[in-house]
Design a protein around this motif. Structure first.
Motif, PDB file in Angstrom:
ATOM      1  N   HIS A  85     -51.865  -4.281 -27.787  1.00  0.00           N
ATOM      2  CA  HIS A  85     -52.086  -5.672 -28.185  1.00  0.00           C
ATOM      3  C   HIS A  85     -51.323  -6.652 -27.309  1.00  0.00           C
ATOM      4  O   HIS A  85     -51.698  -7.810 -27.192  1.00  0.00           O
ATOM      5  CB  HIS A  85     -51.707  -5.872 -29.653  1.00  0.00           C
ATOM      6  CG  HIS A  85     -52.580  -5.078 -30.583  1.00  0.00           C
ATOM      7  ND1 HIS A  85     -53.900  -5.386 -30.804  1.00  0.00           N
ATOM      8  CD2 HIS A  85     -52.330  -3.968 -31.305  1.00  0.00           C
ATOM      9  CE1 HIS A  85     -54.426  -4.524 -31.641  1.00  0.00           C
ATOM     10  NE2 HIS A  85     -53.490  -3.635 -31.963  1.00  0.00           N
ATOM     11  N   GLU A  86     -50.249  -6.222 -26.722  1.00  0.00           N
ATOM     12  CA  GLU A  86     -49.467  -7.086 -25.834  1.00  0.00           C
ATOM     13  C   GLU A  86     -49.533  -6.526 -24.416  1.00  0.00           C
ATOM     14  O   GLU A  86     -49.536  -5.316 -24.232  1.00  0.00           O
ATOM     15  CB  GLU A  86     -48.006  -7.117 -26.279  1.00  0.00           C
ATOM     16  CG  GLU A  86     -47.771  -7.808 -27.587  1.00  0.00           C
ATOM     17  CD  GLU A  86     -46.284  -7.836 -27.934  1.00  0.00           C
ATOM     18  OE1 GLU A  86     -45.456  -7.727 -27.005  1.00  0.00           O
ATOM     19  OE2 GLU A  86     -45.968  -7.947 -29.114  1.00  0.00           O
ATOM     20  N   LYS A  89     -44.727  -5.629 -20.047  1.00  0.00           N
ATOM     21  CA  LYS A  89     -43.749  -6.616 -19.573  1.00  0.00           C
ATOM     22  C   LYS A  89     -43.293  -6.364 -18.131  1.00  0.00           C
ATOM     23  O   LYS A  89     -42.741  -7.244 -17.499  1.00  0.00           O
ATOM     24  CB  LYS A  89     -42.546  -6.625 -20.512  1.00  0.00           C
ATOM     25  CG  LYS A  89     -42.905  -7.132 -21.892  1.00  0.00           C
ATOM     26  CD  LYS A  89     -41.728  -7.012 -22.834  1.00  0.00           C
ATOM     27  CE  LYS A  89     -42.009  -7.521 -24.218  1.00  0.00           C
ATOM     28  NZ  LYS A  89     -43.265  -7.205 -24.801  1.00  0.00           N
TER      29      LYS A  89
END
Length: 116
Positions: A85-86, A89
Motif C-alpha cells: 500500500h505504501e 522508502k
C-alpha cells in the motif's frame, strides 16, 4: 557474486515469470540476485545499461521502433494479489513513477503523409 551470473538470473526470472525463490541454483542465491536487481532498478543502473544497448541500434531502420504486446499472455503471479500500500522508502519516487520513453520522431525525409 559475478555480475554476469546475476544478470542471467534476472533475465531467467523475467523470461519465466517465476517467483524469486524458484531461481535455479546455477544463478546463485535467489536473495542476492533479487537484492542486486532491486538496487540496480532503484539507482538507475538498468536504465543506463538499456540506454547503452540501444545506442545506434536503429540506424538501419531510420529510427523507427515497433513494439508488439499480446495481452493474452500477460499474467500476474499469484503472489501479486497482496500489493504493497505504501511505496518503498529506499527508492526515489521519480524512479517509481511510470515513465514515457522520449523518442525523437523527426523523419529522415518527408513522405507527405501525416500522423493522426
Amino acid at each position: 557474486m559475478d555480475h554476469r551470473k546475476v544478470i542471467n538470473g534476472v533475465l531467467w526470472r523475467t523470461r519465466s515469470g517465476s517467483a524469486w525463490r524458484d531461481l535455479p541454483p546455477e544463478y546463485g542465491n535467489w536473495k542476492t540476485v533479487y537484492n542486486r536487481h532491486r538496487r540496480w532498478s532503484g539507482d538507475g543502473t538498468w536504465r543506463e545499461v538499456l540506454t547503452g544497448l540501444r545506442v545506434d541500434c536503429d540506424l538501419l531502420d531510420g529510427g523507427e521502433w515497433v513494439l508488439g504486446v499480446d495481452g493474452t499472455v500477460v499474467r500476474a503471479h499469484h503472489h501479486a494479489a497482496g500489493a504493497r500500500h505504501e511505496p518503498p522508502k529506499d527508492i526515489p519516487a521519480e524512479v517509481l513513477a511510470p515513465t514515457v520513453l522520449e523518442v525523437d520522431v523527426t523523419p529522415v525525409k518527408s513522405t507527405g503523409g501525416s500522423v493522426e
